[in-house]
Design a protein around this motif. Structure first.
Motif, PDB file in Angstrom:
ATOM      1  N   LYS A 107      13.225 130.254  -9.653  1.00 15.74           N
ATOM      2  CA  LYS A 107      12.378 129.114  -9.310  1.00 15.74           C
ATOM      3  C   LYS A 107      10.920 129.503  -9.111  1.00 15.74           C
ATOM      4  O   LYS A 107      10.097 128.652  -8.799  1.00 15.74           O
ATOM      5  N   GLN A 108      10.606 130.771  -9.263  1.00 17.04           N
ATOM      6  CA  GLN A 108       9.212 131.181  -9.163  1.00 17.04           C
ATOM      7  C   GLN A 108       8.587 131.410 -10.538  1.00 17.04           C
ATOM      8  O   GLN A 108       7.386 131.625 -10.644  1.00 17.04           O
ATOM      9  N   ASN A 109       9.402 131.381 -11.591  1.00 19.57           N
ATOM     10  CA  ASN A 109       8.904 131.610 -12.940  1.00 19.57           C
ATOM     11  C   ASN A 109       9.269 130.428 -13.833  1.00 19.57           C
ATOM     12  O   ASN A 109      10.441 130.094 -13.975  1.00 19.57           O
ATOM     13  N   VAL A 110       8.280 129.806 -14.424  1.00 20.05           N
ATOM     14  CA  VAL A 110       8.495 128.673 -15.313  1.00 20.05           C
ATOM     15  C   VAL A 110       8.786 129.179 -16.720  1.00 20.05           C
ATOM     16  O   VAL A 110       8.116 130.088 -17.216  1.00 20.05           O
ATOM     17  N   GLU A 131       9.146 119.482  -6.708  1.00 21.75           N
ATOM     18  CA  GLU A 131       9.011 120.924  -6.565  1.00 21.75           C
ATOM     19  C   GLU A 131       8.459 121.556  -7.838  1.00 21.75           C
ATOM     20  O   GLU A 131       7.571 122.420  -7.791  1.00 21.75           O
ATOM     21  N   SER A 134       4.808 120.518  -8.382  1.00 21.52           N
ATOM     22  CA  SER A 134       3.952 121.227  -7.432  1.00 21.52           C
ATOM     23  C   SER A 134       3.608 122.619  -7.939  1.00 21.52           C
ATOM     24  O   SER A 134       2.453 123.070  -7.842  1.00 21.52           O
ATOM     25  N   LEU A 135       4.599 123.305  -8.495  1.00 19.50           N
ATOM     26  CA  LEU A 135       4.364 124.640  -9.035  1.00 19.50           C
ATOM     27  C   LEU A 135       3.501 124.598 -10.287  1.00 19.50           C
ATOM     28  O   LEU A 135       2.586 125.419 -10.464  1.00 19.50           O
ATOM     29  N   GLU A 138      -0.269 123.853  -9.793  1.00 17.39           N
ATOM     30  CA  GLU A 138      -0.969 124.934  -9.105  1.00 17.39           C
ATOM     31  C   GLU A 138      -1.261 126.107 -10.028  1.00 17.39           C
ATOM     32  O   GLU A 138      -2.279 126.786  -9.876  1.00 17.39           O
ATOM     33  N   HIS A 139      -0.402 126.340 -11.022  1.00 16.38           N
ATOM     34  CA  HIS A 139      -0.516 127.575 -11.797  1.00 16.38           C
ATOM     35  C   HIS A 139      -0.711 127.387 -13.297  1.00 16.38           C
ATOM     36  O   HIS A 139      -1.217 128.302 -13.948  1.00 16.38           O
ATOM     37  N   GLN A 185      -5.018 123.661  -4.333  1.00  7.90           N
ATOM     38  CA  GLN A 185      -3.756 124.079  -4.937  1.00  7.90           C
ATOM     39  C   GLN A 185      -3.415 123.255  -6.171  1.00  7.90           C
ATOM     40  O   GLN A 185      -2.249 123.033  -6.476  1.00  7.90           O
TER      41      GLN A 185
END
Length: 708
Positions: A107-110, A131, A134-135, A138-139, A185
């Motif tokens: 869940k930290q890497n798309v 969720e 949101s990620l 931001e990135h 963010q």
């Protein structure tokens, strides 16, 4: 010499792929060899349309068993796909997509490492989606379009349970996401956001620091989104607009669609006046703003004051576009609307008091007015002789008057946004111009003359809405009977050559009237509708306010219907009256649905049904005599609460679904809007899961969706 397909130059492949959808490209050509894979990757990297999940006709079987593994196991696809579009109108793959498509076991890497643009329409906001968004903002993302399904706020109450606590937690999560958008963010450059039809608390979320999921610092620098340049937003009230301005210092383009220009209904006129700062200005907050566009309805004088305050706040922009409308001018608080809309009106109420940098000014206003024939010339000339409009070269203005509905239309001609022909006003059958591609028509005697000239008058129209007659009197019947005769005499055909969407009546409501007992009126409508349908050449979508209209069209007006006129339809919507309440003919109208669709729309891919109550469209209720209807109705209503009845209706829905998908081989998506009791949700869900085990299913109190 044998030539191989893969020796063709890249340009030929690009030309071939331009005729194919993204899924056809992958299924047909992906993994043939490294060179073709490279060409496919380049197509996805430069094609701004990207891939469209949930497009009409895409089955869950194809998606889950072929496309999804192909994408997730192809590093060249994951790295090259930059644009993704999810359409909530055509499937319910969101839950699967959120879990398996975006996150690859972490869940930290798309998974899509270079994804830049995400377009989500008619979505239901689950926590998992928030969720992911949101990620991404931001990135990764540069561009986000997010529009929500009308049931979004009902959904919040069901996803995590039925308690009010679960709903509050989900709403708070969405508020925090909105606050994140307008904070450090967020790396978005372009944002299109629709939060209309939402709770007032949503519009107030930017006021509360508690919703910002940030580590506060003394200078507050983290409460700004410094990357956002273009914002298009659809609101219910303008309070959200006032708050967000403080968080977008580098915004260059701002487009607002506000249903009614007010801060909130709780404000009275006096409160609005007190709260407005007469000489407000946003230059210190958004100094780079160059384009400001506003589309809204204005009802009263206090809202005009608020409009003026907004315009004075953005008096430094270079481009200003205003679209205003009000179709009910009768109140004592509507003094401004009662004045003639001419150059003085535009200068006083639709422009800032001080013009600093404004170079491009476009406007369109539609308002109910009583005008004389010579008033139009005076209004147009008022711009030509006004020194202010002459100096700014804003004198090219058009004005016409709809005598039947007493509407004044006035707009600037120096903008492609407004491409209305003044000749249209001569046809009383025209109800409205919803945009450059959509027109609404009344059924009256002028419709035949208008339809005869349709190709010339409306070459860009792709969607037509027909508003039928609601009452039945002698004059109405005489008029309606004349229309199909006139259409036949004029030999109308192919006038709708560019029309792909046809709406017969309005059905976007769970309030569905009982089966139409006015058979004579229904039959006359059917003859007219048959002629109108036969004018299309490439009809892809059709909706009907009542299913019985299709029954009348195919039975009583079949001779007026062109052969195979409905065979091109891929998406259909119908309203079906209750199968539990109403007279005997009304509750059984749904039994005609599948035979009609399988016969006349065999290529149907998506079907939407609007119900006033339960999801099954056929009935197991016994017939009631009219004399005892009230008593028998109450008894039947009590039986619907029993476990036996719930089981029977689950079995009935299963039978309906099986018949539907067996008869319509290309149908992959079904959506039913209705209203059921909470204790029916789980039995219906279990039934669907058992009957369609390899499908995506969503069952709630207000909807039933099945993607196979």
């Amino acid at each position: 010499m044998i030539n191989k397909f893969e020796i063709l130059p890249n340009e030929i492949f690009h030309n071939i792929f331009s005729y194919l959808s993204w899924d056809e490209i992958l299924v047909s050509f992906c993994s043939l060899n490294q060179r073709i894979n490279s060409i496919i990757g380049s197509v996805f990297s430069i094609d701004e349309k990207g891939i469209i999940f949930n497009q009409p006709g895409l089955s869950y079987k194809t998606f889950s068993s072929i496309l999804l593994p192909l994408i997730l196991n192809s590093s060249f696809l994951l790295s090259n796909i930059k644009h993704i579009h999810f359409d909530g109108n055509n499937s319910i793959s969101f839950e699967l997509i959120y879990q398996d498509l975006f996150f690859n076991h972490n869940k930290q890497n798309v998974s899509f490492t270079n994804l830049k643009s995400l377009y989500i329409t008619k979505c239901l906001l689950f926590k998992s989606l928030i969720e992911i968004l949101s990620l991404l903002i931001e990135h990764q993302l540069n561009e986000l379009t997010l529009t929500c399904n009308e049931d979004i706020y009902k959904t919040f109450g069901y996803e995590g349970g039925s308690s009010s606590t679960a709903k509050k937690e989900a709403l708070d999560m969405f508020k925090q996401f909105l606050c994140q958008i307008f904070s450090e963010q967020c790396k978005l450059i372009y944002l299109t956001l629709d939060i209309s039809h939402s709770d007032y608390d949503i519009h107030q979320c930017l006021k509360s620091p508690s919703h910002f999921r940030l580590n506060t610092i003394s200078d507050g620098s983290q409460l700004y989104c410094v990357t956002l340049r273009c914002l298009k937003i659809h609101l219910d009230c303008a309070c959200f607009l006032e708050d967000l301005i403080a968080h977008v210092p580098n915004l260059e383009q701002l487009s607002i669609h506000c249903e009614c220009l007010e801060r909130h209904s709780q404000f009275s006129s006096s409160n609005v006046r007190i709260s407005i700062i007469p000489n407000g200005n946003w230059f210190n907050k958004v100094p780079k703003l160059e384009v400001f566009a506003l589309k809204c309805s204005i009802h009263n004088d206090s809202q005009f004051l608020y409009l003026k305050w907004l315009l004075n706040n953005v008096n430094y922009v270079r481009k200003l576009e205003i679209k205003l409308h009000n179709k009910n001018v009768w109140g004592t608080d509507q003094t401004i609307w009662k004045s003639i809309v001419d150059s003085n009106f535009i200068r006083q109420y639709c422009l800032p008091d001080q013009i600093i940098n404004l170079k491009y000014f476009y406007f369109y206003i539609c308002v109910e007015h009583e005008l004389l024939s010579n008033d139009l010339e005076k209004i147009i000339n008022s711009f030509k002789i006004d020194p202010f409009f002459i100096d700014h070269q804003w004198t090219n203005v058009k004005c016409f008057y709809d005598e039947k509905r007493s509407y004044q239309h006035i707009f600037s001609l120096n903008n492609d946004t407004f491409q209305f022909s003044d000749s249209l006003v001569n046809y009383s059958s025209i109800c409205n111009w919803l945009d450059n591609q959509h027109i609404g028509l009344f059924l009256d005697l002028s419709i035949c003359t208008f339809l005869e000239q349709f190709d010339k008058l409306c070459p860009n129209i792709t969607t037509v809405t027909i508003y039928p007659k609601r009452d039945l009197d002698e004059s109405t019947m005489t008029m309606l009977l004349t229309i199909p005769f006139e259409m036949k005499q004029r030999n109308l055909h192919n006038q709708f050559r560019n029309v792909t969407k046809l709406r017969l009546g309005i059905i976007y409501s769970r309030v569905v009237q009982p089966f139409d007992e006015l058979i004579e009126l229904g039959e006359v409508h059917a003859k007219i509708f048959s002629r109108i349908i036969s004018m299309t050449v490439q009809l892809k979508y059709i909706s009907m306010e009542k299913l019985e209209w299709l029954l009348y069209i195919t039975q009583d007006a079949f001779d007026d219907l062109r052969e195979n006129a409905l065979s091109t339809v891929r998406h259909a919507e119908f309203a079906i009256s209750s199968c539990n309440f109403g007279h005997n003919d009304s509750i059984h109208i749904g039994k005609h649905l599948v035979p009609l669709l399988s016969t006349f729309m065999p290529n149907l891919q998506a079907l939407s049904l609007w119900r006033p109550d339960d999801f099954p469209w056929t009935s197991i209720r016994p017939d009631f005599t009219r004399a005892r209807y009230g008593l028998l109705r109450r008894k039947w209503q009590k039986t619907l609460l029993t476990s036996e009845s719930i089981t029977q209706h689950a079995d009935l829905l299963e039978s309906n679904l099986c018949q539907l998908f067996e008869q319509l081989k290309r149908l992959v998506y079904l959506k039913i809007y209705g209203k059921i009791l909470r204790h029916k949700v789980e039995p219906y869900r279990l039934m669907a899961q058992n009957r369609f085990p390899n499908s995506q299913i969503d069952v709630d109190m207000s909807r039933f969706r099945l993607w196979i």
